[in-house]
Write an enzyme that holds these catalytic residues in place. Sequence first.
Site, PDB file in Angstrom:
ATOM      1  N   HIS A   1       5.706  -0.208  -3.396  1.00 18.14           N
ATOM      2  CA  HIS A   1       5.042   0.573  -4.445  1.00 18.14           C
ATOM      3  C   HIS A   1       5.127   2.078  -4.212  1.00 18.14           C
ATOM      4  O   HIS A   1       4.369   2.843  -4.793  1.00 18.14           O
ATOM      5  CB  HIS A   1       3.577   0.134  -4.575  1.00 18.14           C
ATOM      6  CG  HIS A   1       3.439  -1.282  -5.070  1.00 18.14           C
ATOM      7  ND1 HIS A   1       2.318  -2.051  -4.853  1.00 18.14           N
ATOM      8  CD2 HIS A   1       4.301  -2.068  -5.754  1.00 18.14           C
ATOM      9  CE1 HIS A   1       2.501  -3.252  -5.400  1.00 18.14           C
ATOM     10  NE2 HIS A   1       3.691  -3.294  -5.943  1.00 18.14           N
TER      11      HIS A   1
ATOM     12  N   ASN B   1       0.842  -1.197   0.000  1.00 19.84           N
ATOM     13  CA  ASN B   1       0.000   0.000   0.000  1.00 19.84           C
ATOM     14  C   ASN B   1       0.879   1.250   0.000  1.00 19.84           C
ATOM     15  O   ASN B   1       2.000   1.228   0.489  1.00 19.84           O
ATOM     16  CB  ASN B   1      -0.903   0.007   1.234  1.00 19.84           C
ATOM     17  CG  ASN B   1      -1.800  -1.214   1.250  1.00 19.84           C
ATOM     18  OD1 ASN B   1      -2.365  -1.583   0.223  1.00 19.84           O
ATOM     19  ND2 ASN B   1      -1.915  -1.854   2.394  1.00 19.84           N
TER      20      ASN B   1
ATOM     21  N   CYS C   1      14.523  21.612 -12.678  1.00 22.03           N
ATOM     22  CA  CYS C   1      14.585  21.514 -14.140  1.00 22.03           C
ATOM     23  C   CYS C   1      13.320  22.003 -14.855  1.00 22.03           C
ATOM     24  O   CYS C   1      13.310  22.111 -16.076  1.00 22.03           O
ATOM     25  CB  CYS C   1      14.857  20.059 -14.550  1.00 22.03           C
ATOM     26  SG  CYS C   1      13.454  18.951 -14.274  1.00 22.03           S
TER      27      CYS C   1
ATOM     28  N   GLY D   1      -3.786  -9.653   4.348  1.00 13.39           N
ATOM     29  CA  GLY D   1      -4.673  -8.865   3.499  1.00 13.39           C
ATOM     30  C   GLY D   1      -4.208  -8.680   2.072  1.00 13.39           C
ATOM     31  O   GLY D   1      -4.458  -7.642   1.459  1.00 13.39           O
TER      32      GLY D   1
HETATM   33 ZN    ZN Z   1      13.601  17.972 -12.196  1.00  4.26          ZN
END
Ligand code: ZN
Length: 254
Positions: free
Chosen positions: A123, A106, A160, A197
């Site tokens: 993740h 999660n 940038c 889970g």
């Molecule tokens: Zn950047």
Amino acid sequence: MMVSTTDLDRAAALLGGARRIAVLTGAGVSKESGVPTFRDPIDGLWAKYDPQQLASPAGFRRDPDLVWSWYMYRLDLVSAAHPNPGHQAIADLQDLFEGVTVLIQNVDGLHQEAGSRDVVELHGNIRRFKCFADCQGSPTPIALESIAYDKESAPACPHCGERVRPDVVWYGERLSAEAIGRAVDVAARCNVMLVVGTSGVVEPAASLPYMAKANGGRVIEVNVARGGITPITDVFLEGLSGEVLPRLVEALQA
Ligand code: ZN
């Protein structure tokens, strides 16, 4: 269905002899805190969009402001959520074992909020942001507090000028090599892996219990239904993690 005391005791006995515990958690744990996951149908305003458009590099390139708005919306939901007793029980394991590492699928950061310290975010984390071009190295973290932004348009990277995006793994993206390397190591070295889970279908996380097993670890699963990894589990505890895990911790303290 209520977990039997016998199964709880069996799980506690397996854990009792362990030094290193790996905990692999998935969507079910977030769901119990009311955080909608990508497995749920997208609700309301967002229902008309394809998840691939909202969570992929191509989707972001096409319409960064749309994706940004979607993540700001989700961040609000996550910020309003709280760790549940399952998150708390997992954090409490740290008091009982020498090494507890939580492998997290999660992105909501609720394990960390509950107090889990050694975590691997497979993740990413929806509360963190980075430059879409990773202009200063991969990743290039951007603290939202340090830049001007609103909820409707993806802000520019202060280095940038490329857009800023959430630091989560999108469709078509690889998991961070560092995170997956660490997860594999933890899985291979643990005495017991607690799988909570997660349906056990999304790779590479789905392979981790098999790695634990192949290296002599035992596997305990807590889930509302049997899934892909259930056949290799030593003990299956059926139920909500917020109900089962506090009882398991209690059994360990007995
Ligand atoms: Zn950047």
